[in-house]
Design a protein around this motif. Structure first.
Motif, PDB file in Angstrom:
ATOM      1  N   ALA A 141       0.829  -1.208   0.000  1.00 61.69           N
ATOM      2  CA  ALA A 141       0.000   0.000   0.000  1.00 61.69           C
ATOM      3  C   ALA A 141       0.864   1.258   0.000  1.00 61.69           C
ATOM      4  CB  ALA A 141      -0.917   0.013   1.213  1.00 61.69           C
ATOM      5  N   ASN A 142       0.334   2.312  -0.591  1.00 62.56           N
ATOM      6  CA  ASN A 142       0.992   3.620  -0.565  1.00 62.56           C
ATOM      7  C   ASN A 142       0.801   4.221   0.827  1.00 62.56           C
ATOM      8  OD1 ASN A 142       1.482   6.429  -0.704  1.00 62.56           O
ATOM      9  ND2 ASN A 142       0.985   6.490  -2.880  1.00 62.56           N
ATOM     10  N   PRO A 143       1.866   4.432   1.587  1.00 59.81           N
ATOM     11  CA  PRO A 143       1.706   4.925   2.965  1.00 59.81           C
ATOM     12  C   PRO A 143       1.070   6.307   3.039  1.00 59.81           C
ATOM     13  CG  PRO A 143       4.024   4.911   2.318  1.00 59.81           C
ATOM     14  CD  PRO A 143       3.287   4.175   1.256  1.00 59.81           C
ATOM     15  N   ASP A 144       1.297   7.146   2.024  1.00 62.41           N
ATOM     16  CA  ASP A 144       0.668   8.469   2.034  1.00 62.41           C
ATOM     17  C   ASP A 144      -0.846   8.348   1.874  1.00 62.41           C
ATOM     18  OD1 ASP A 144       3.008   9.944   2.372  1.00 62.41           O
ATOM     19  OD2 ASP A 144       3.429   9.943   0.226  1.00 62.41           O
ATOM     20  N   PHE A 145      -1.282   7.442   1.009  1.00 64.40           N
ATOM     21  CA  PHE A 145      -2.721   7.221   0.857  1.00 64.40           C
ATOM     22  C   PHE A 145      -3.324   6.702   2.158  1.00 64.40           C
ATOM     23  CE2 PHE A 145      -6.134   4.109  -0.119  1.00 64.40           C
ATOM     24  CZ  PHE A 145      -7.098   5.012  -0.530  1.00 64.40           C
ATOM     25  N   VAL A 146      -2.655   5.755   2.799  1.00 67.31           N
ATOM     26  CA  VAL A 146      -3.163   5.207   4.055  1.00 67.31           C
ATOM     27  C   VAL A 146      -3.265   6.300   5.113  1.00 67.31           C
ATOM     28  CG1 VAL A 146      -2.746   3.554   5.909  1.00 67.31           C
ATOM     29  CG2 VAL A 146      -2.264   2.911   3.539  1.00 67.31           C
ATOM     30  N   ARG A 147      -2.247   7.154   5.190  1.00 63.57           N
ATOM     31  CA  ARG A 147      -2.242   8.248   6.166  1.00 63.57           C
ATOM     32  C   ARG A 147      -3.410   9.203   5.937  1.00 63.57           C
ATOM     33  NH1 ARG A 147      -0.242  13.212   5.251  1.00 63.57           N
ATOM     34  NH2 ARG A 147       1.002  12.483   3.456  1.00 63.57           N
ATOM     35  N   LEU A 148      -3.624   9.566   4.691  1.00 65.91           N
ATOM     36  CA  LEU A 148      -4.691  10.515   4.375  1.00 65.91           C
ATOM     37  C   LEU A 148      -6.071   9.874   4.501  1.00 65.91           C
ATOM     38  CD1 LEU A 148      -2.871  12.135   1.352  1.00 65.91           C
ATOM     39  CD2 LEU A 148      -3.414  13.274   3.515  1.00 65.91           C
ATOM     40  N   LEU A 149      -6.156   8.584   4.216  1.00 66.75           N
ATOM     41  CA  LEU A 149      -7.414   7.871   4.402  1.00 66.75           C
ATOM     42  C   LEU A 149      -7.773   7.833   5.882  1.00 66.75           C
ATOM     43  CD1 LEU A 149      -9.560   6.124   2.839  1.00 66.75           C
ATOM     44  CD2 LEU A 149      -8.162   4.144   3.418  1.00 66.75           C
ATOM     45  N   ALA A 150      -6.795   7.537   6.725  1.00 65.73           N
ATOM     46  CA  ALA A 150      -7.031   7.503   8.171  1.00 65.73           C
ATOM     47  C   ALA A 150      -7.438   8.876   8.695  1.00 65.73           C
ATOM     48  CB  ALA A 150      -5.781   7.010   8.893  1.00 65.73           C
ATOM     49  N   ALA A 151      -6.891   9.927   8.095  1.00 61.70           N
ATOM     50  CA  ALA A 151      -7.219  11.292   8.515  1.00 61.70           C
ATOM     51  C   ALA A 151      -8.540  11.776   7.930  1.00 61.70           C
ATOM     52  CB  ALA A 151      -6.096  12.246   8.103  1.00 61.70           C
ATOM     53  N   LYS A 152      -9.170  10.961   7.091  1.00 62.79           N
ATOM     54  CA  LYS A 152     -10.428  11.299   6.409  1.00 62.79           C
ATOM     55  C   LYS A 152     -10.299  12.605   5.632  1.00 62.79           C
ATOM     56  CE  LYS A 152     -13.216   8.658   9.668  1.00 62.79           C
ATOM     57  NZ  LYS A 152     -13.152   7.461   8.779  1.00 62.79           N
ATOM     58  N   ASP A 153      -9.170  12.734   4.962  1.00 60.21           N
ATOM     59  CA  ASP A 153      -8.870  13.917   4.160  1.00 60.21           C
ATOM     60  C   ASP A 153      -9.806  13.990   2.953  1.00 60.21           C
ATOM     61  OD1 ASP A 153      -6.471  16.006   3.512  1.00 60.21           O
ATOM     62  OD2 ASP A 153      -7.227  15.076   1.676  1.00 60.21           O
ATOM     63  N   ARG A 154     -10.414  15.158   2.732  1.00 56.62           N
ATOM     64  CA  ARG A 154     -11.343  15.332   1.612  1.00 56.62           C
ATOM     65  C   ARG A 154     -10.772  16.255   0.531  1.00 56.62           C
ATOM     66  NH1 ARG A 154     -16.377  13.349   3.402  1.00 56.62           N
ATOM     67  NH2 ARG A 154     -17.295  14.041   1.427  1.00 56.62           N
ATOM     68  N   GLY A 155      -9.530  16.633   0.690  1.00 55.91           N
ATOM     69  CA  GLY A 155      -8.962  17.626  -0.201  1.00 55.91           C
ATOM     70  C   GLY A 155      -8.291  17.026  -1.426  1.00 55.91           C
ATOM     71  N   THR A 156      -7.601  17.919  -2.143  1.00 54.89           N
ATOM     72  CA  THR A 156      -6.860  17.519  -3.346  1.00 54.89           C
ATOM     73  C   THR A 156      -5.420  18.008  -3.290  1.00 54.89           C
ATOM     74  OG1 THR A 156      -7.594  19.525  -4.507  1.00 54.89           O
ATOM     75  CG2 THR A 156      -8.935  17.531  -4.791  1.00 54.89           C
ATOM     76  N   GLY A 157      -4.989  18.499  -2.117  1.00 55.88           N
ATOM     77  CA  GLY A 157      -3.675  19.114  -2.013  1.00 55.88           C
ATOM     78  C   GLY A 157      -2.525  18.141  -2.148  1.00 55.88           C
ATOM     79  N   GLU A 158      -2.741  16.887  -1.750  1.00 52.75           N
ATOM     80  CA  GLU A 158      -1.690  15.878  -1.874  1.00 52.75           C
ATOM     81  C   GLU A 158      -2.088  14.873  -2.944  1.00 52.75           C
ATOM     82  OE1 GLU A 158       0.386  14.372   1.550  1.00 52.75           O
ATOM     83  OE2 GLU A 158      -0.800  15.658   2.870  1.00 52.75           O
ATOM     84  N   GLN A 159      -1.114  14.444  -3.719  1.00 51.35           N
ATOM     85  CA  GLN A 159      -1.383  13.564  -4.847  1.00 51.35           C
ATOM     86  C   GLN A 159      -2.092  12.275  -4.415  1.00 51.35           C
ATOM     87  OE1 GLN A 159       2.116  12.362  -7.008  1.00 51.35           O
ATOM     88  NE2 GLN A 159       0.965  11.592  -8.748  1.00 51.35           N
ATOM     89  N   ALA A 160      -1.745  11.762  -3.251  1.00 46.04           N
ATOM     90  CA  ALA A 160      -2.291  10.486  -2.793  1.00 46.04           C
ATOM     91  C   ALA A 160      -3.566  10.643  -1.981  1.00 46.04           C
ATOM     92  CB  ALA A 160      -1.247   9.738  -1.967  1.00 46.04           C
ATOM     93  N   SER A 161      -4.193  11.819  -2.017  1.00 43.83           N
ATOM     94  CA  SER A 161      -5.421  11.999  -1.243  1.00 43.83           C
ATOM     95  C   SER A 161      -6.510  11.060  -1.745  1.00 43.83           C
ATOM     96  CB  SER A 161      -5.910  13.445  -1.343  1.00 43.83           C
ATOM     97  OG  SER A 161      -6.515  13.696  -2.605  1.00 43.83           O
ATOM     98  N   PRO A 162      -7.415  10.617  -0.859  1.00 48.30           N
ATOM     99  CA  PRO A 162      -8.487   9.732  -1.298  1.00 48.30           C
ATOM    100  C   PRO A 162      -9.284  10.286  -2.469  1.00 48.30           C
ATOM    101  CG  PRO A 162      -8.355   9.715   1.083  1.00 48.30           C
ATOM    102  CD  PRO A 162      -7.392  10.761   0.610  1.00 48.30           C
ATOM    103  N   ARG A 163      -9.586  11.586  -2.461  1.00 49.56           N
ATOM    104  CA  ARG A 163     -10.349  12.142  -3.577  1.00 49.56           C
ATOM    105  C   ARG A 163      -9.573  12.028  -4.887  1.00 49.56           C
ATOM    106  NH1 ARG A 163     -14.684  15.676  -3.631  1.00 49.56           N
ATOM    107  NH2 ARG A 163     -14.318  16.308  -1.449  1.00 49.56           N
ATOM    108  N   ASN A 164      -8.292  12.346  -4.841  1.00 53.56           N
ATOM    109  CA  ASN A 164      -7.486  12.248  -6.064  1.00 53.56           C
ATOM    110  C   ASN A 164      -7.375  10.808  -6.545  1.00 53.56           C
ATOM    111  OD1 ASN A 164      -7.030  14.991  -6.260  1.00 53.56           O
ATOM    112  ND2 ASN A 164      -5.057  14.934  -5.205  1.00 53.56           N
ATOM    113  N   VAL A 165      -7.205   9.871  -5.602  1.00 51.72           N
ATOM    114  CA  VAL A 165      -7.125   8.465  -5.983  1.00 51.72           C
ATOM    115  C   VAL A 165      -8.448   7.995  -6.584  1.00 51.72           C
ATOM    116  CG1 VAL A 165      -6.903   6.115  -5.056  1.00 51.72           C
ATOM    117  CG2 VAL A 165      -5.296   7.899  -4.348  1.00 51.72           C
TER     118      VAL A 165
END
Length: 336
Positions: A141-165
């Motif tokens: 797994a991509n650790p950045d995606f896991v981190r942002l998923l756990a944080a329930k991030d809804r943004g697009t600021g990081e490439q691996a954000s759940p919304r971007n994925v």
């Protein structure tokens, strides 16, 4: 386990099993196109949606999920449901078929994981690339995606954000989400994270990429170390199978962007040892080979491929998907 139900109890039964990093709510764009008289049952798998985040024992393959869902087979008043599984849910549906072939009227596999799991196999027979199944499981797994998923991030600021994925990989064209994007993102963000759920734990490996599968959590259930669903070809009872996929699927494909071997081949993961040692997994080819054997052994299957469509045909082509499902349900009613 939280379960969404629609329609009369005595209606034609359909069981919908969602995929990874989603929930039963991911079926909403399809359910709108289905007859109100059908009995729709859509569970949240453990660790998703509103279901309890029970630990996932990956050494059982997909059986923890399948055993949970099997409890719903008796909820249709003795009728056998048409079972629809998306992505990970397609693997759960195949495990359900292995364990309860007499209880299923027909199977619809939408962009399903290969019968040989995800990653780490080299050919149409599912031969492992390494003895310890390196490059599969929780460590992939991509650790950045896991981190942002756990944080329930809804943004697009990081490439691996759940919304971007979700926009980049769940569909071929993000505009197909339409007004449902926030709803569908909610299903993604409902995922329980950690070593017991998503992505799971990992082990060290002497083989590239120096990580192998663990024994707990979602991605390890998909490691070929623990799962092999090709036994469906030997079932004495073989319900008809409909396989639906998009030709632009970036998740389940013979060149998946989630397969570390493919990423290594593209130069995105350093140290890749080359095609001879570690080729990308031929996921689509493996599924077709198993279903062809299923047919030769007395079953039936058909493959439906939508052009310019990604990993979620029921969202990208909801009316067409619903039309196919109506055919399957109609044929199942005639057989019963």
């Amino acid at each position: 386990m939280h379960v969404t139900t629609r329609g009369p109890i005595d209606g034609p039964p359909v069981l919908l099993i969602h995929g990874n990093c989603s929930s039963s709510g991911y079926w909403e764009p399809l359910i709108r196109h289905l007859p109100s008289g059908w009995r729709i049952v859509a569970p949240d798998l453990r660790g998703y949606g509103a279901s309890e985040a029970l630990p996932v024992d990956a050494t059982r393959g997909l059986r923890d999920f399948a055993d949970d869902v099997a409890g719903l087979l008796d909820s249709f008043g003795g009728a056998r449901p048409v079972v629809v599984g998306h992505s990970l849910g397609g693997g759960v549906a195949m495990q359900l078929l292995l364990d309860h072939p007499d209880s299923i009227a027909a199977l619809v596999l939408e962009s399903p994981v290969s019968p040989y799991g995800f990653g780490g196999t080299r050919d149409l027979d599912g031969t492992p690339t390494t003895p310890d199944f390196a490059g599969t499981g929780g460590g992939s797994a991509n650790p950045d995606f896991v981190r942002l998923l756990a944080a329930k991030d809804r943004g697009t600021g990081e490439q691996a954000s759940p919304r971007n994925v979700m926009r980049a990989f769940y569909v071929a064209a993000p505009e197909s989400f339409g007004a449902d994007e926030e709803l569908l993102l909610d299903t993604m963000l409902s995922t329980a994270t950690g070593e017991d759920n998503y992505p799971g734990d990992a082990s060290a490996s002497e083989h590239w990429p120096n990580a192998g599968p663990g024994t707990r959590g979602v991605l390890n259930t998909l490691s070929p170390r623990w799962v092999n669903l090709s036994g469906i070809v030997d079932l004495p009872v073989k319900p008809p199978i409909t396989w639906i996929r998009g030709d632009k699927d970036a998740i389940v494909s013979d060149a998946s962007f989630f397969d570390l071997a493919q990423l290594g081949k593209l130069g995105l993961v350093p140290g890749w040892p080359g095609d001879e040692a570690c080729p990308p997994q031929p996921m689509v080819g493996q599924t077709r080979a198993v279903l062809q054997r299923y047919e030769r052994n007395g079953g039936t299957f058909r493959e439906i491929v939508y052009d310019d469509c990604g990993h979620s045909p029921h969202i990208e082509r909801p009316a067409e998907f619903a039309a196919v499902l109506k055919e399957v349900v109609g044929a199942a009613r005639v057989r019963q």
